[in-house]
Write a protein that holds these residues in place. Structure first.
Motif, PDB file in Angstrom:
ATOM      1  N   LEU A  34       0.825  -1.202   0.000  1.00  0.00           N
ATOM      2  CA  LEU A  34       0.000   0.000   0.000  1.00  0.00           C
ATOM      3  C   LEU A  34       0.860   1.253   0.000  1.00  0.00           C
ATOM      4  CD1 LEU A  34      -2.793   1.320   0.212  1.00  0.00           C
ATOM      5  CD2 LEU A  34      -2.621   1.101   2.705  1.00  0.00           C
ATOM      6  N   LEU A  35       1.946   1.229   0.763  1.00  0.00           N
ATOM      7  CA  LEU A  35       2.842   2.384   0.835  1.00  0.00           C
ATOM      8  C   LEU A  35       3.513   2.642  -0.512  1.00  0.00           C
ATOM      9  CD1 LEU A  35       4.212   4.562   2.566  1.00  0.00           C
ATOM     10  CD2 LEU A  35       5.956   2.867   3.159  1.00  0.00           C
ATOM     11  N   SER A  36       3.977   1.583  -1.174  1.00  0.00           N
ATOM     12  CA  SER A  36       4.656   1.749  -2.462  1.00  0.00           C
ATOM     13  C   SER A  36       3.701   2.268  -3.533  1.00  0.00           C
ATOM     14  CB  SER A  36       5.284   0.425  -2.901  1.00  0.00           C
ATOM     15  OG  SER A  36       4.282  -0.566  -3.094  1.00  0.00           O
ATOM     16  N   VAL A  37       2.471   1.757  -3.558  1.00  0.00           N
ATOM     17  CA  VAL A  37       1.492   2.232  -4.532  1.00  0.00           C
ATOM     18  C   VAL A  37       1.146   3.700  -4.281  1.00  0.00           C
ATOM     19  CG1 VAL A  37      -0.875   1.944  -5.362  1.00  0.00           C
ATOM     20  CG2 VAL A  37       0.532  -0.061  -4.925  1.00  0.00           C
ATOM     21  N   SER A  38       1.036   4.074  -3.015  1.00  0.00           N
ATOM     22  CA  SER A  38       0.719   5.463  -2.673  1.00  0.00           C
ATOM     23  C   SER A  38       1.836   6.407  -3.107  1.00  0.00           C
ATOM     24  CB  SER A  38       0.488   5.596  -1.164  1.00  0.00           C
ATOM     25  OG  SER A  38      -0.574   4.758  -0.742  1.00  0.00           O
ATOM     26  N   VAL A  39       3.079   5.993  -2.902  1.00  0.00           N
ATOM     27  CA  VAL A  39       4.211   6.842  -3.265  1.00  0.00           C
ATOM     28  C   VAL A  39       4.275   7.036  -4.773  1.00  0.00           C
ATOM     29  CG1 VAL A  39       6.732   6.945  -3.341  1.00  0.00           C
ATOM     30  CG2 VAL A  39       5.585   6.312  -1.228  1.00  0.00           C
ATOM     31  N   ILE A  40       4.079   5.958  -5.537  1.00  0.00           N
ATOM     32  CA  ILE A  40       4.147   6.051  -6.991  1.00  0.00           C
ATOM     33  C   ILE A  40       3.033   6.944  -7.536  1.00  0.00           C
ATOM     34  CG2 ILE A  40       3.947   4.701  -9.124  1.00  0.00           C
ATOM     35  CD1 ILE A  40       5.260   2.389  -7.673  1.00  0.00           C
ATOM     36  N   SER A  41       1.897   6.999  -6.836  1.00  0.00           N
ATOM     37  CA  SER A  41       0.744   7.763  -7.318  1.00  0.00           C
ATOM     38  C   SER A  41       0.883   9.261  -7.103  1.00  0.00           C
ATOM     39  CB  SER A  41      -0.534   7.271  -6.618  1.00  0.00           C
ATOM     40  OG  SER A  41      -0.718   5.882  -6.815  1.00  0.00           O
ATOM     41  N   ILE A  42       1.822   9.697  -6.272  1.00  0.00           N
ATOM     42  CA  ILE A  42       1.963  11.120  -5.956  1.00  0.00           C
ATOM     43  C   ILE A  42       2.914  11.777  -6.954  1.00  0.00           C
ATOM     44  CG2 ILE A  42       2.651  12.792  -4.199  1.00  0.00           C
ATOM     45  CD1 ILE A  42       2.093  10.678  -2.099  1.00  0.00           C
ATOM     46  N   PRO A  43       2.521  12.890  -7.594  1.00  0.00           N
ATOM     47  CA  PRO A  43       3.439  13.607  -8.486  1.00  0.00           C
ATOM     48  C   PRO A  43       4.680  14.086  -7.734  1.00  0.00           C
ATOM     49  CG  PRO A  43       1.180  14.361  -8.801  1.00  0.00           C
ATOM     50  CD  PRO A  43       1.171  13.479  -7.584  1.00  0.00           C
ATOM     51  N   ALA A  44       5.772  14.177  -8.454  1.00  0.00           N
ATOM     52  CA  ALA A  44       7.051  14.519  -7.820  1.00  0.00           C
ATOM     53  C   ALA A  44       7.016  15.896  -7.179  1.00  0.00           C
ATOM     54  CB  ALA A  44       8.174  14.445  -8.852  1.00  0.00           C
ATOM     55  N   PHE A  45       6.447  16.888  -7.864  1.00  0.00           N
ATOM     56  CA  PHE A  45       6.460  18.239  -7.297  1.00  0.00           C
ATOM     57  C   PHE A  45       5.564  18.341  -6.067  1.00  0.00           C
ATOM     58  CE2 PHE A  45       2.899  18.283 -10.213  1.00  0.00           C
ATOM     59  CZ  PHE A  45       1.942  19.060  -9.581  1.00  0.00           C
ATOM     60  N   VAL A  46       4.472  17.534  -6.022  1.00  0.00           N
ATOM     61  CA  VAL A  46       3.608  17.525  -4.837  1.00  0.00           C
ATOM     62  C   VAL A  46       4.366  16.927  -3.653  1.00  0.00           C
ATOM     63  CG1 VAL A  46       1.481  16.609  -3.836  1.00  0.00           C
ATOM     64  CG2 VAL A  46       1.509  17.412  -6.214  1.00  0.00           C
ATOM     65  N   ALA A  47       5.047  15.811  -3.881  1.00  0.00           N
ATOM     66  CA  ALA A  47       5.818  15.189  -2.809  1.00  0.00           C
ATOM     67  C   ALA A  47       6.925  16.109  -2.325  1.00  0.00           C
ATOM     68  CB  ALA A  47       6.412  13.867  -3.298  1.00  0.00           C
ATOM     69  N   ALA A  48       7.557  16.836  -3.244  1.00  0.00           N
ATOM     70  CA  ALA A  48       8.637  17.750  -2.861  1.00  0.00           C
ATOM     71  C   ALA A  48       8.110  18.888  -1.989  1.00  0.00           C
ATOM     72  CB  ALA A  48       9.313  18.305  -4.118  1.00  0.00           C
TER      73      ALA A  48
END
Length: 302
Positions: free
Chosen positions: A128-142
């Motif tokens: 679940l954690l890996s799928v959630s991370v992949i789904s987030i755009p890079a600039f949003v995560a940054a």
């Protein structure tokens, strides 16, 4: 043969990127002037000085001739493209190498845990954690990491590299590595499960070998071949991905240089940086082919 192919790929890449910059709307000379209105004679003189009044093929041919003589040209401010890249590469390489280490350590570690605890709560949680991370755009995560861990928690610097290495690079490197680490963990999990079900693992268990030795020396070693291919190629993507991360965290690397040059239509700078990234990408693939033989004795490089 290798040098011939490398040269052909380099020519194709420079042609496509130079064409993409050439067809961008707008006038780079007017962009340099900003809100000021330059006299038409001044604009014409600047365009002639930088050969912007020539056709695409004349500009591209002039650029290629310069590269063949070791000259990557200058930007519209008169600075050498080679000097600009030289000042930015240390920042980008430090960021990308740290992110690469985070990606390998976290990705392989979580993947092995998921494989060994297949079907259990920890396995489902990591999935679940890996799928959630992949789904987030890079600039949003940054921006989220910058706000939560930099502004509110005050653990890491929020921008710039004034605090030096490694503090200024840890947070952006974690953001940059998160997406690759999620993919590496899923790939490691699937290859580890396949290896643990192989006959040679059953034989090792029947011989009474310690579980740690079976997992590390036999199962993990054979599982790392596809993982090695992914992480080696992904290093090239990490170098390219620094464009967004360096922009958010205000790191003066090649990624920020590329982003700024695209906006200003600095064709020589964009092509120079992109060509260097492609060459690095090709060299990484060559290194992967050599490392295959070290990981798997059955593979020989001819």
């Amino acid at each position: 043969m290798g040098r011939y192919l490398l040269g052909r790929v380099g020519q194709l890449v420079t042609l496509l990127i130079y064409l993409a910059v050439f067809v961008l709307p707008g006038d780079p000379i007017r962009n340099l002037a900003g809100h000021q209105q330059l006299p038409p004679d001044t604009i014409a003189a600047i365009r002639q000085h930088y050969h912007l009044d020539e056709s695409f093929w004349q500009q591209y041919g002039r650029y290629i001739l310069g590269v063949l003589h070791g000259d990557f040209g200058t930007d519209f401010y008169g600075e050498s493209v080679w000097d600009l890249m030289s000042s930015g590469w240390p920042v980008t390489l430090q960021l990308a190498s740290m992110a690469w280490v985070f990606e390998i350590v976290l990705g392989v570690g979580f993947g092995v845990i998921s494989a060994l605890r297949r079907g259990k709560l920890s396995d489902h949680t990591l999935l679940l954690l890996s799928v959630s991370v992949i789904s987030i755009p890079a600039f949003v995560a940054a921006f989220a990491a910058q706000l939560l861990l930099g502004v509110k928690a005050g653990i890491f610097p929020i921008a710039g590299n004034e605090d030096g290495w490694p503090m200024s690079y840890i947070l952006p490197a974690l953001v940059l590595a998160a997406f690759g680490a999620a993919s590496v963990s899923r790939l490691t999990r699937s290859t580890m499960i396949r290896s643990l079900q192989a006959d040679y693992i059953r034989t090792a268990v029947a011989k009474g070998l310690p579980r740690r030795r079976i997992v590390v020396r036999h199962a993990l070693r054979n599982s790392l071949i596809p993982v090695l291919t992914f992480v080696a190629i992904d290093l090239g993507y990490l170098l390219g991905g620094t464009v967004v991360v360096e922009g958010v965290f205000n790191l003066p690397g090649v990624g920020q240089l590329l982003f700024t040059s695209i906006r200003q239509q600095q064709g020589s700078v964009v092509v120079g940086v992109a060509t260097a990234l492609v060459i690095i990408f090709l060299l990484l693939n060559l290194i992967v082919d050599v490392l295959y033989g070290l990981l798997d004795p059955r593979i020989r490089v001819v």
